[in-house]
Design an enzyme around this catalytic site. Structure first.
Site, PDB file in Angstrom:
ATOM      1  N   CYS A 104     -33.172   2.573 -13.077  1.00 17.46           N
ATOM      2  CA  CYS A 104     -34.118   1.974 -12.145  1.00 17.46           C
ATOM      3  C   CYS A 104     -34.689   3.129 -11.346  1.00 17.46           C
ATOM      4  CB  CYS A 104     -33.448   0.962 -11.225  1.00 17.46           C
ATOM      5  SG  CYS A 104     -34.626   0.256 -10.056  1.00 17.46           S
ATOM      6  N   CYS A 107     -35.032   2.242  -7.435  1.00 14.31           N
ATOM      7  CA  CYS A 107     -33.843   2.166  -6.575  1.00 14.31           C
ATOM      8  C   CYS A 107     -32.594   2.200  -7.460  1.00 14.31           C
ATOM      9  CB  CYS A 107     -33.889   0.930  -5.684  1.00 14.31           C
ATOM     10  SG  CYS A 107     -34.466  -0.574  -6.471  1.00 14.31           S
ATOM     11  N   SER A 108     -31.958   1.060  -7.707  1.00 13.74           N
ATOM     12  CA  SER A 108     -30.680   1.119  -8.413  1.00 13.74           C
ATOM     13  C   SER A 108     -30.315  -0.218  -9.048  1.00 13.74           C
ATOM     14  CB  SER A 108     -29.580   1.522  -7.440  1.00 13.74           C
ATOM     15  OG  SER A 108     -29.551   0.590  -6.374  1.00 13.74           O
ATOM     16  N   CYS A 109     -31.325  -0.965  -9.515  1.00 10.95           N
ATOM     17  CA  CYS A 109     -31.048  -2.318 -10.000  1.00 10.95           C
ATOM     18  C   CYS A 109     -30.223  -2.310 -11.287  1.00 10.95           C
ATOM     19  CB  CYS A 109     -32.352  -3.051 -10.262  1.00 10.95           C
ATOM     20  SG  CYS A 109     -33.395  -3.139  -8.808  1.00 10.95           S
TER      21      CYS A 109
HETATM   22 FE    FE Z   1     -33.581  -0.899  -8.440  1.00 15.25          FE
END
Ligand code: FE
Length: 203
Positions: A104, A107-109
């Site tokens: 991602c 961000c960090s999905c």
């Molecule tokens: Fe994310």
């Protein structure tokens, strides 16, 4: 003039998290018990063990595999894996010629119901920035060397889609049970920075 607030180091993460939680509660922006429920789910419900069971089922059941690749959200729900960050899941099929990796960049999905919360390295700005530009090199640095004949496709998580990689079933596991196979599948393999490997006793 320099901003005096910038010169102070930020408070420890726990203090910042508590301050945020208090504020959300005070302003009634979240229902009572919401954060506790999230924390409990994160610990007990959202686990890469779930994704491992999905992968193992797809390896032993060709019809399930087809359903997973056609509609991962529904196929994961068949095994009881659904919920937040899993509303629209897509399974990416590795083949001997194609290796999938997910990231991602924003961000960090991750797909919480099958992968769990993201590991720290997945959230790092370095992984997010570099894996899209030089995936082969980043994989090498993370311990995965793929032959040149294998193409690498990097999938950037978008607002709604949550990916999981369906890795190759390791050779030598033809007579393994679904449960045994599930034990071999790691979160790293379902993100695509590792292969599923097994130690087989061969003469
Ligand atoms: Fe994310």
């Amino acid at each position: 003039m320099s901003n005096p607030r910038r010169s102070q180091p930020p408070a420890p993460p726990e203090a910042r998290a508590n301050a945020l939680a208090e504020l959300l509660d005070e302003k009634r922006l979240i229902p009572a018990g919401f954060l506790d429920a999230v924390a409990t789910n994160a610990e007990h419900e959202w686990s890469p063990r779930n994704g491992a069971r999905v992968v193992a089922r797809a390896w032993v059941d060709p019809e399930y595999r087809k359903r997973l690749l056609a509609d991962a959200t529904t196929a994961c729900a068949e095994l009881g894996y659904a919920g937040p960050q899993g509303e629209y899941m897509v399974a990416l099929e590795d083949t001997p010629a194609l290796h999938n990796v997910i990231v991602c960049t924003q961000c960090s999905c991750t797909a919480w119901p099958v992968l769990g919360l993201p590991p720290d390295w997945y959230k790092s700005p370095e992984y997010r920035a570099r894996v899209v530009r030089e995936p082969r090199r980043v994989l090498h640095e993370m311990g995965l060397d793929l032959p040149k004949s294998v193409s690498i496709r990097v999938w950037d998580t978008t607002a709604e889609t949550r990916y999981m990689v369906l890795p190759l079933r390791p050779a030598g596991t033809e007579d393994w049970s679904e449960e045994q196979l599930a034990e071999t599948v790691t979160r790293e393999a379902m993100i695509g920075i590792a292969l599923v490997s097994v130690v087989t006793s061969r003469e």
